[in-house]
Design an enzyme around this catalytic site. Structure first.
Site, PDB file in Angstrom:
ATOM      1  N   HIS A 119      42.818  74.741  68.040  1.00 16.64           N
ATOM      2  CA  HIS A 119      43.995  73.904  68.237  1.00 16.64           C
ATOM      3  C   HIS A 119      45.246  74.773  68.219  1.00 16.64           C
ATOM      4  CE1 HIS A 119      46.949  70.776  67.707  1.00 16.64           C
ATOM      5  NE2 HIS A 119      46.023  69.864  67.909  1.00 16.64           N
ATOM      6  N   SER A 124      50.626  67.978  64.185  1.00 19.46           N
ATOM      7  CA  SER A 124      50.161  67.143  65.297  1.00 19.46           C
ATOM      8  C   SER A 124      50.636  67.667  66.642  1.00 19.46           C
ATOM      9  CB  SER A 124      50.659  65.718  65.135  1.00 19.46           C
ATOM     10  OG  SER A 124      50.419  65.016  66.332  1.00 19.46           O
ATOM     11  N   ARG A 140      44.563  72.063  75.055  1.00 25.17           N
ATOM     12  CA  ARG A 140      44.523  72.859  73.836  1.00 25.17           C
ATOM     13  C   ARG A 140      43.975  74.258  74.053  1.00 25.17           C
ATOM     14  NH1 ARG A 140      42.388  68.107  69.769  1.00 25.17           N
ATOM     15  NH2 ARG A 140      44.379  67.025  69.695  1.00 25.17           N
ATOM     16  N   GLU A 158      31.118  63.795  66.199  1.00 19.71           N
ATOM     17  CA  GLU A 158      31.265  65.239  66.393  1.00 19.71           C
ATOM     18  C   GLU A 158      29.952  65.978  66.147  1.00 19.71           C
ATOM     19  OE1 GLU A 158      34.518  66.898  64.145  1.00 19.71           O
ATOM     20  OE2 GLU A 158      34.182  68.916  64.923  1.00 19.71           O
TER      21      GLU A 158
END
Lengths: 262, 257, 651
Positions: free
Chosen positions: C267, C285, C331, C426
């Site tokens: 990220h 965020s 990302r 996930e």
């Protein structure tokens, strides 16, 4: 009946009891204060007021019983909540406890309440039952004093005015009174606002208003009650009581026997 | 920097506990409080001593797992954060820091600084939900919610269930937690059908678990990592009062197809 | 060799799911309660699955290692959840969400799964709103949306910066309701330590109670794993400290294939590492990228404070490189660009591993108040952690491990190659291909749990006679229990020098250095060598404190770290074998250069990932072959019927 049991058994329900009885007692405190403040009018007013109450049992006794019930419920709910609250935290913290947002008043409600309760008992013995043993005269002046026998010469009514003056001339009595009224005021400063909280009468808009009003009210109550013994200690009524009569006999109190009255 | 720790050590619920003092190894002020404990634990383990058990997980202030009462204050010195978001720069060189578990009858101790907070789950199970079966929901926009109610519901809903309110309250009361749950759902139109049943059931379970009552001291609000307001307790009090007044619903007549 | 049948239904893409539901077998309501289903994990996928299965009438046993199901790390997701509602009338549709997700995943996901995900997304929002999830709303009372993470439409639903928390609490409330009515039996502080496979089918698990250390056997007709991702293999990540791979890793060791283990998401907007003691990286965020501009000094080694670097000497590198998306580039793209800048020596902060995320311009344009309203909580979080004020100076950010697209291989029914073992969220590999888009993880977890599994599990259960699951006294349970006991004993007996934590740190450094944002053959081979040594040393030099029959966090980590080390090796192997770059998997040998026609035509930048569809348009599903033998690499070819695999361009 089931509803009453439900209320009593739940922690929230007991808080409702606390709030409602507290509210009723608050009304009494305010009414009582208004009555007492007649002390600052000429003596005949408060004596007439006392006479009216004493000769109207249909008003007096329900009020007394109601108040007793309120006090009883308020205290028993408080004690039972305190016991449960203590049990909920069996081990205390060792670390330096900061107040964590809680005011001293909020953290000591049970103590301020219990002191005020013991004061009420004394106050009743002192001024309602007028037991000579508790008014402090014997100890502080060596003379005995029976408040019951104080009579206003003109009307023959019980001389409340004189009783107040004589009662508060004893500094310890006034001191205890002031302490108790002070604690009552602290108790109410938190209690009145909490009453609204417990009954759910609060929002982010109203809470600051409620909290401020509660504080203002508690200060007003303190001033209203404290004014009486303070004024007596400052000399109000000392001339008047120089020749009040008790049970037909004149009472003469030498001014020097009681400081600070002149 | 170095500090001295006075830590509550207790092998399990049934054995007695006591404070033990440790001198920390050299620390960096940018460490989080929990990282400081990690470092202390590594040094204990290397000396074959039992590491200090403490609860933690996300380390970003949202899971509600970390607890600890630090110098008498749940979640440490700062307002609006959890222990995991407390940094060593909040302490001074040479400070003695007292670390204790959350203390409440309803949160029995597991080990050292770890307590069991399942009471919260049991309260939740009594009514902290809207009974909607998967797949039966209408289109999301068919139920408009006034923005201010949605925002207020969110204020309540962000409770992380850490239990600091209980730990801080002198009465170990869980009112702030329960009221946040009750208010979150009670503020939304979706939550109306079960509103009074919910508050009744959850409050009764809260009492059952042995939490204390509210004396409106405001400590819970002061230590809450999400700064949840006492207003919600008032809201719960109001709802419970209505629920009591309404009484239990009438039992439906027996029978059926 | 495992057989990998994706079981994707036939027919046109947009009717596959409808048809599949219709063609799925049903189970008579009276029989449902005779089937027991174990659900491990209670995050978005686990809690929603457990609740929904219980509503359908199955007997559900739910296991979580936390003290409460509400602690699962789904709780930490900040940004939002995508759904193709098109409430904004900005041209969104199921097909567009499907296409964005396929493209975002760099054409390495299964078409039918992704389409189903996009279809179901719509129902998820309905379900959550009905549960009382306090989504952000407009003044008219209807739901608000924002654009997020590389999408050009506003399809993200959110609840302040705590969407994951609110969705999780929604699922948790549904779970709580079913616990209360007896549909779900909840086992907290219960960590799954092994899978029990009877006659080739998953029929139970071994569980250790973390409070008491007690081991128990649990039998069921089917086992559902929803245990999350394995990003903590890097030690430092945005995952919770407790997140681990143990449940899926032990299932892998019992025969479940592991799909695309090397696909990791880094990220771009995390707070940079500050020191060796660090236990956790905190995500800021991605929504910050809507109003913040990312830059680094244009000159190498420019150590001036940001305020003193004039506009002309700043390089807004994302805007420069990816004009159309700019600061909102996906990302993987944004992370790699930041790494490139830092590798060039232009990084900022004490470590040189960071770039600026600057709000000065937005603050000038919108005012302090507006920015505070949008991001106040993030700014104060940044202040808490770094002691810096982002209203005055730009934030420093650096990429961090955030999500793992890989996971146990599953078919269209979410069943692994081991019949009876289902994997959700996930923990499976299925829907995000080589890169996940922002706000899609929540969508997948809830889709799997609320809507997909409850429909598909009956296809398996219908093949099993009701109430015929093996008893816990079955010989296989005893064997598995012995294995688990021996393993625990091995840890407790370890009289070495190093703690599990110190190994975890070393593992993390190896993985980040050699199998992180950029990988190449020599680095991966080096990592494999180092990991082999680490694994050996772990066996002989581990120190675990305490005893087995008590709360023992050291023992818990011992098992988890060993699994991570083994998984690390598999990830390196997978990265080595995948000789292409795609999404989050960047092999330095396979990137566009200035001589490629795609670069010359302006489609991509030099340094962008270069896929090899001819050789690698498949899922690598690794199969355990025994403790001392290399794992087997199986392949599931990815067939694209609707979409043409194309070069992913964000310019």
């Amino acid at each position: 009946m089931k509803l009453l049991l439900q209320i009593w058994r739940s922690s929230l329900g007991k808080k409702y009891v606390m709030a409602l009885t507290g509210g009723a007692l608050l009304l009494f405190v305010l009414g009582h204060m208004a009555g007492n403040l007649q002390f600052f009018l000429p003596p005949t007013y408060i004596n007439a007021y006392g006479h009216f109450l004493q000769t109207t049992p249909e008003l007096l006794w329900p009020s007394r019983i109601g108040l007793l019930a309120m006090v009883g419920l308020h205290i028993s709910a408080a004690i039972s909540l305190t016991v449960a609250n203590r049990a909920a935290r069996p081990t205390r913290y060792a670390g330096a406890i900061s107040s964590q947002g809680a005011t001293l008043a909020a953290r000591t409600m049970i103590w301020s309440g219990l002191v005020v309760a013991s004061f009420i008992v004394y106050h009743l013995l002192h001024y309602t039952l007028t037991l000579p043993q508790v008014n402090g005269y014997q100890v502080f002046t060596g003379q005995s004093m029976d408040f019951d026998g104080l009579v206003e010469p003109k009307t023959g009514y019980h001389d409340i005015f004189a009783m107040i003056v004589l009662g508060f001339r004893i500094p310890v009595v006034s001191g205890f009174y002031l302490l108790s009224v002070g604690l009552l005021s602290i108790h109410l400063g938190h209690g009145v606002a909490s009453m609204f909280q417990s009954l759910g009468l609060r929002s982010h808009v109203w809470w600051p208003r409620i909290a401020t009003s509660a504080r203002v009210l508690s200060v007003v109550i303190f001033l209203g009650y404290a004014a009486i013994p303070v004024s007596v200690l400052l000399g109000r009524g000392s001339d008047y009581v120089n020749d009040v009569r008790t049970s037909g006999k004149s009472v003469h109190l030498s001014p020097s026997s009681l400081s600070p009255s002149k | 920097m170095k500090v001295q720790l006075k830590v509550w050590r207790q092998k399990n619920r049934n054995s007695p506990g006591k404070f033990v003092t440790y001198d920390s190894p050299d620390l960096n002020p940018n460490m989080s409080f929990l990282e400081m404990l990690d470092v202390v634990n590594e040094s204990l383990a290397s000396k074959s001593e039992d590491p200090i058990a403490f609860d933690h997980d996300c380390r970003e202030g949202i899971c509600g797992t970390c607890s600890l009462v630090i110098d008498g204050k749940p979640h440490g010195p700062h307002k609006g954060v959890a222990t995991c978001q407390t940094y060593m720069r909040s302490f001074k060189e040479g400070d003695q820091i007292v670390i204790e578990p959350f203390r409440a009858r309803a949160f029995p101790l597991v080990k050292d600084l770890v307590v069991d907070r399942k009471a919260f789950d049991r309260i939740q199970q009594k009514g902290g939900f809207i009974s909607v079966r998967t797949g039966s929901a209408p289109d999301a926009n068919s139920i408009p919610v006034p923005k201010e109610n949605a925002d207020l519901a969110m204020d309540a809903a962000q409770c992380i269930g850490c239990g600091a309110c209980v730990a801080a309250c002198k009465n170990a009361s869980a009112m702030l937690f329960v009221s946040a749950k009750v208010s979150h759902l009670g503020l939304l139109p979706q939550g109306q059908p079960e509103r009074h049943r919910r508050v009744k059931a959850m409050v009764d379970q809260m009492d059952e678990e042995g939490f204390g009552a509210c004396t409106v001291t405001g400590s819970c609000e002061a230590v809450c990592p999400k700064s949840i307001s006492l207003d919600f307790i008032a809201r719960m009090n109001r709802d419970y009062l209505v629920a009591l007044a309404k009484g239990d619903p009438k039992k439906p007549a027996a029978g059926g197809a | 060799m495992a057989t990998l049948n994706s079981n994707v239904p036939s027919g046109p893409l947009d009717t596959k799911w409808e048809n599949h539901k219709f063609n799925s077998k049903l189970i008579n309501p009276a029989n449902k309660r005779k089937y027991r289903i174990i659900v491990v994990g209670a995050g978005l996928a686990g809690a929603s699955a457990a609740a929904t299965l219980a509503e359908l009438g199955y007997e559900v046993q739910n296991f979580v290692f936390h003290d409460s199901p509400r602690r699962a790390h789904s709780v930490a997701a900040q940004g939002g959840i995508n759904a193709a509602k098109n409430y904004q009338n900005d041209g969104d549709s199921v097909h567009r969400l499907f296409y964005d997700t396929i493209k975002g995943g760099d054409f390495r996901s299964r078409e039918a799964n992704v389409h189903r995900l996009a279809e179901v997304s719509v129902q998820i929002i309905d379900q959550c709103a009905a549960q009382g999830v306090p989504f952000a709303r407009e003044y008219g009372g209807l739901l608000d949306n924002r654009s997020f993470g590389g999408a050009q439409v506003s399809r993200t639903f959110y609840a302040r910066g705590q969407t994951g928390q609110q969705l999780l609490l929604g699922a948790y409330s549904a779970l709580s309701r079913n616990v209360a009515n007896g549909g779900v039996k909840l086992h907290t502080h219960s960590e799954m330590l092994d899978l029990v496979v009877v006659d080739g089918q998953a029929k139970g698990i071994m569980v250790r109670n973390l409070q008491t250390g007690e081991l128990t056997r649990h039998t069921a007709d089917a086992v559902v794993l929803a245990t999350g991702g394995y990003g903590n293999v890097f030690n430092l990540s945005t995952y919770a400290r407790g997140s681990n791979t143990t449940a899926i890793w032990r299932a892998y060791r019992r025969g479940a294939c592991f799909g695309n283990p090397c696909f990791t998401q880094i990220h771009p907007t995390c707070i940079p590492v500050s020191g060796d003691y660090q236990s956790k990286l905190t995500l800021m965020s991605e929504s910050l990228r809507n109003d913040g501009r990312i830059w680094a000094p244009a000159k190498v080694g420019d150590k001036r404070p940001p305020g003193e670097i004039p506009e002309g000497e700043r390089d807004y590198f994302l805007e420069r490189m990816y004009g159309a998306f700019g600061n909102l580039a996906p990302r993987d793209v944004a992370s790699r660009a930041a790494k490139t800048v830092c590798d060039e020596g232009r990084g900022v902060g004490a470590t040189g591993l960071g770039v600026y995320l600057d709000f000065a311009e937005s603050i000038k344009r919108l005012g302090d108040e507006k920015i505070r309203e949008r991001y106040g909580n993030l700014f104060s979080m940044y202040h808490e952690i770094t002691d810096e004020d982002a209203y005055k100076a730009p934030m420093r950010i650096y990429p961090a491990v955030h999500y793992t697209m890989g996971g146990l291989w599953v078919d269209y029914n979410l069943m692994s190659n081991l019949p009876g073992l289902f994997v959700l969220g996930e923990a499976n590999f299925s829907d995000h291909g080589a890169n996940r888009l922002g706000a899609s993880a929540l969508m997948q977890g809830l889709s799997d749990g609320y809507f997909v599994l409850p429909s598909t599990i009956s296809n398996y259960l219908a093949t099993q006679a009701p109430a015929k699951r093996p008893p816990v006294s079955h010989a296989v349970f005893s064997e598995v229990e012995t294995d688990v006991r021996n393993r625990i004993q091995r840890y407790i007996d370890g009289k070495g020098k190093r703690t599990p934590g110190s190994y975890h740190k070393e593992l993390g450094k190896i993985m980040w250095e050699y199998c992180g944002m950029a990988r190449n053959r020599p680095s991966l081979e080096k990592a494999l060598g180092l990991l082999g040594n680490l694994r050996e040393e772990y066996r002989s030099n581990l120190h675990v404190s305490g005893e087995a029959a008590e709360w023992n966090q050291s023992l818990e980590s011992a098992g988890r770290v060993e699994d991570f080390i083994e998984l690390g090796e598999l990830m390196c192997r997978d990265a080595l074998e995948r000789e292409e770059s795609c999404g989050g998997h960047f092999r330095e040998e396979f990137q566009y250069t200035k001589d490629d026609p795609e670069v010359r035509s302006g489609l991509v930048n030099p340094g962008d990932v270069k896929r090899d569809d001819a050789r690698f348009a498949h899922v690598a599903a690794w199969e355990f072959a025994g403790p001392d033998r290399p794992p087997v690499r199986n392949q599931e070819e990815l067939k694209y019927e609707e979409v043409k695999m194309s070069t992913r361009s964000y310019k």
